[in-house]
Design a protein around this motif. Sequence first.
Motif, PDB file in Angstrom:
ATOM      1  N   ALA A   1       0.838  -1.201   0.000  1.00 39.34           N
ATOM      2  CA  ALA A   1       0.000   0.000   0.000  1.00 39.34           C
ATOM      3  C   ALA A   1       0.873   1.250   0.000  1.00 39.34           C
ATOM      4  O   ALA A   1       0.590   2.231  -0.708  1.00 39.34           O
ATOM      5  CB  ALA A   1      -0.927  -0.005   1.211  1.00 39.34           C
ATOM      6  N   VAL A   2       1.942   1.231   0.802  1.00 42.94           N
ATOM      7  CA  VAL A   2       2.887   2.357   0.820  1.00 42.94           C
ATOM      8  C   VAL A   2       3.667   2.394  -0.490  1.00 42.94           C
ATOM      9  O   VAL A   2       3.897   3.466  -1.068  1.00 42.94           O
ATOM     10  CB  VAL A   2       3.843   2.239   2.020  1.00 42.94           C
ATOM     11  CG1 VAL A   2       4.845   3.389   2.020  1.00 42.94           C
ATOM     12  CG2 VAL A   2       3.063   2.201   3.326  1.00 42.94           C
ATOM     13  N   GLN A   3       4.061   1.236  -0.968  1.00 39.27           N
ATOM     14  CA  GLN A   3       4.827   1.156  -2.213  1.00 39.27           C
ATOM     15  C   GLN A   3       4.052   1.766  -3.378  1.00 39.27           C
ATOM     16  O   GLN A   3       4.612   2.534  -4.178  1.00 39.27           O
ATOM     17  CB  GLN A   3       5.144  -0.314  -2.498  1.00 39.27           C
ATOM     18  CG  GLN A   3       5.994  -0.561  -3.731  1.00 39.27           C
ATOM     19  CD  GLN A   3       6.445  -2.010  -3.799  1.00 39.27           C
ATOM     20  OE1 GLN A   3       7.287  -2.439  -3.019  1.00 39.27           O
ATOM     21  NE2 GLN A   3       5.882  -2.758  -4.731  1.00 39.27           N
ATOM     22  N   ASP A   4       2.770   1.448  -3.474  1.00 38.63           N
ATOM     23  CA  ASP A   4       1.945   1.999  -4.552  1.00 38.63           C
ATOM     24  C   ASP A   4       1.832   3.517  -4.442  1.00 38.63           C
ATOM     25  O   ASP A   4       1.864   4.231  -5.459  1.00 38.63           O
ATOM     26  CB  ASP A   4       0.547   1.371  -4.524  1.00 38.63           C
ATOM     27  CG  ASP A   4       0.560  -0.103  -4.900  1.00 38.63           C
ATOM     28  OD1 ASP A   4       1.576  -0.563  -5.453  1.00 38.63           O
ATOM     29  OD2 ASP A   4      -0.441  -0.790  -4.626  1.00 38.63           O
ATOM     30  N   ALA A   5       1.695   4.020  -3.201  1.00 44.02           N
ATOM     31  CA  ALA A   5       1.568   5.466  -3.002  1.00 44.02           C
ATOM     32  C   ALA A   5       2.849   6.189  -3.396  1.00 44.02           C
ATOM     33  O   ALA A   5       2.811   7.250  -4.038  1.00 44.02           O
ATOM     34  CB  ALA A   5       1.214   5.764  -1.548  1.00 44.02           C
ATOM     35  N   VAL A   6       4.004   5.619  -3.021  1.00 41.21           N
ATOM     36  CA  VAL A   6       5.287   6.239  -3.370  1.00 41.21           C
ATOM     37  C   VAL A   6       5.498   6.203  -4.878  1.00 41.21           C
ATOM     38  O   VAL A   6       5.939   7.191  -5.489  1.00 41.21           O
ATOM     39  CB  VAL A   6       6.448   5.530  -2.643  1.00 41.21           C
ATOM     40  CG1 VAL A   6       7.789   6.123  -3.086  1.00 41.21           C
ATOM     41  CG2 VAL A   6       6.295   5.648  -1.133  1.00 41.21           C
TER      42      VAL A   6
ATOM     43  N   LEU B   1       8.204   6.611 -10.290  1.00 43.63           N
ATOM     44  CA  LEU B   1       9.348   5.710 -10.425  1.00 43.63           C
ATOM     45  C   LEU B   1       8.968   4.299  -9.983  1.00 43.63           C
ATOM     46  O   LEU B   1       8.011   4.108  -9.225  1.00 43.63           O
ATOM     47  CB  LEU B   1      10.521   6.208  -9.565  1.00 43.63           C
ATOM     48  CG  LEU B   1      11.086   7.596  -9.895  1.00 43.63           C
ATOM     49  CD1 LEU B   1      12.110   8.003  -8.834  1.00 43.63           C
ATOM     50  CD2 LEU B   1      11.723   7.597 -11.285  1.00 43.63           C
ATOM     51  N   ALA B   2       9.735   3.324 -10.467  1.00 45.18           N
ATOM     52  CA  ALA B   2       9.583   1.952  -9.987  1.00 45.18           C
ATOM     53  C   ALA B   2      10.193   1.878  -8.587  1.00 45.18           C
ATOM     54  O   ALA B   2      11.357   2.241  -8.388  1.00 45.18           O
ATOM     55  CB  ALA B   2      10.275   0.980 -10.926  1.00 45.18           C
ATOM     56  N   VAL B   3       9.406   1.420  -7.615  1.00 43.33           N
ATOM     57  CA  VAL B   3       9.813   1.486  -6.210  1.00 43.33           C
ATOM     58  C   VAL B   3       9.624   0.125  -5.546  1.00 43.33           C
ATOM     59  O   VAL B   3       8.665  -0.595  -5.837  1.00 43.33           O
ATOM     60  CB  VAL B   3       8.976   2.541  -5.449  1.00 43.33           C
ATOM     61  CG1 VAL B   3       9.377   2.600  -3.979  1.00 43.33           C
ATOM     62  CG2 VAL B   3       9.122   3.909  -6.089  1.00 43.33           C
ATOM     63  N   THR B   4      10.540  -0.194  -4.644  1.00 41.26           N
ATOM     64  CA  THR B   4      10.385  -1.363  -3.779  1.00 41.26           C
ATOM     65  C   THR B   4      10.456  -0.887  -2.336  1.00 41.26           C
ATOM     66  O   THR B   4      11.400  -0.180  -1.955  1.00 41.26           O
ATOM     67  CB  THR B   4      11.494  -2.403  -4.025  1.00 41.26           C
ATOM     68  OG1 THR B   4      11.432  -2.844  -5.384  1.00 41.26           O
ATOM     69  CG2 THR B   4      11.314  -3.605  -3.106  1.00 41.26           C
ATOM     70  N   VAL B   5       9.443  -1.255  -1.534  1.00 42.72           N
ATOM     71  CA  VAL B   5       9.393  -0.835  -0.132  1.00 42.72           C
ATOM     72  C   VAL B   5       9.473  -2.068   0.760  1.00 42.72           C
ATOM     73  O   VAL B   5       8.781  -3.065   0.522  1.00 42.72           O
ATOM     74  CB  VAL B   5       8.103  -0.042   0.173  1.00 42.72           C
ATOM     75  CG1 VAL B   5       8.007   0.282   1.667  1.00 42.72           C
ATOM     76  CG2 VAL B   5       8.057   1.242  -0.644  1.00 42.72           C
TER      77      VAL B   5
ATOM     78  N   SER C   1      13.350   1.765  -2.117  1.00 44.38           N
ATOM     79  CA  SER C   1      14.513   1.756  -3.009  1.00 44.38           C
ATOM     80  C   SER C   1      14.048   2.040  -4.426  1.00 44.38           C
ATOM     81  O   SER C   1      13.048   1.475  -4.888  1.00 44.38           O
ATOM     82  CB  SER C   1      15.222   0.400  -2.956  1.00 44.38           C
ATOM     83  OG  SER C   1      15.658   0.110  -1.643  1.00 44.38           O
ATOM     84  N   MET C   2      14.783   2.921  -5.121  1.00 42.14           N
ATOM     85  CA  MET C   2      14.453   3.285  -6.498  1.00 42.14           C
ATOM     86  C   MET C   2      15.712   3.790  -7.178  1.00 42.14           C
ATOM     87  O   MET C   2      16.737   4.034  -6.524  1.00 42.14           O
ATOM     88  CB  MET C   2      13.351   4.350  -6.516  1.00 42.14           C
ATOM     89  CG  MET C   2      13.731   5.657  -5.841  1.00 42.14           C
ATOM     90  SD  MET C   2      12.305   6.712  -5.417  1.00 42.14           S
ATOM     91  CE  MET C   2      11.879   6.022  -3.803  1.00 42.14           C
TER      92      MET C   2
END
Length: 228
Positions: free
Chosen positions: A115-120, A126-130, A140-141
């Motif tokens: 849920a946080v990953q999608d918001a970021v 950017l493609a993000v991994t939380v 991380s991005m």
Amino acid sequence: MSTKGAVALIVGLVVVGVGVVVGDRFAASLVEDQLAGQVESRLEVTGTPDVQIGGFPFLTQLASGTFSHVTADVDAVVLDGVPTTDVTVDARGVRRGDPITVDELEASLTLPVSAVQDAVAERTGLAVTVVVQGEQLQASMDVLGVPLAVTFAPRVEGGRLLVDTTSLSLGGLSVDAASLPGGLGDRLVDLEVPVDGLPDGLALTDAHVVTDGVRVTVAGTDVTLEAP
């Protein structure tokens, strides 16, 4: 009255009292099972919901349509497309009707890191991994081919779930948000994680990181719940 008669009377009252308690709790158990079944049939849940109706006598509460204390625990529930886990509900002064009204209600559930990953990802583009990093979250991005690590801490303000940037590392070096290219630093400030669909009278009150996501609490008084 003789001692023998008094003992017989006391024992008789105890037996009758036990019968009332057993009958009352049996009725409560039936209703609890029915409520658990309704939760299972109406929501996408994992595991069997545990519903408990407190207070005695139950039958009096049932007749009046007002229950003094109702609790529920569910292993996992999909809410608005988001898979939440470890859902607990504690309600006091629950009145049947359409809508259902509750004097006081508090519920807690765990939002997944996704849920946080999608918001970021939506905010930064950017493609993000939380992942969970202790009592905080780390995203991380890549920025122009350079790895960026952002540490977040959740908080609740004005009924909204926000994540604050507590540290930034670009290419392994600590940086401040203003030094990030393309205004990226501004997009990492006051980042909101949407928590939608709360009933009238409920608002977010607390959030903290746990091993599998963000544990949030919602609470309120004079809560209105639309009957399913």
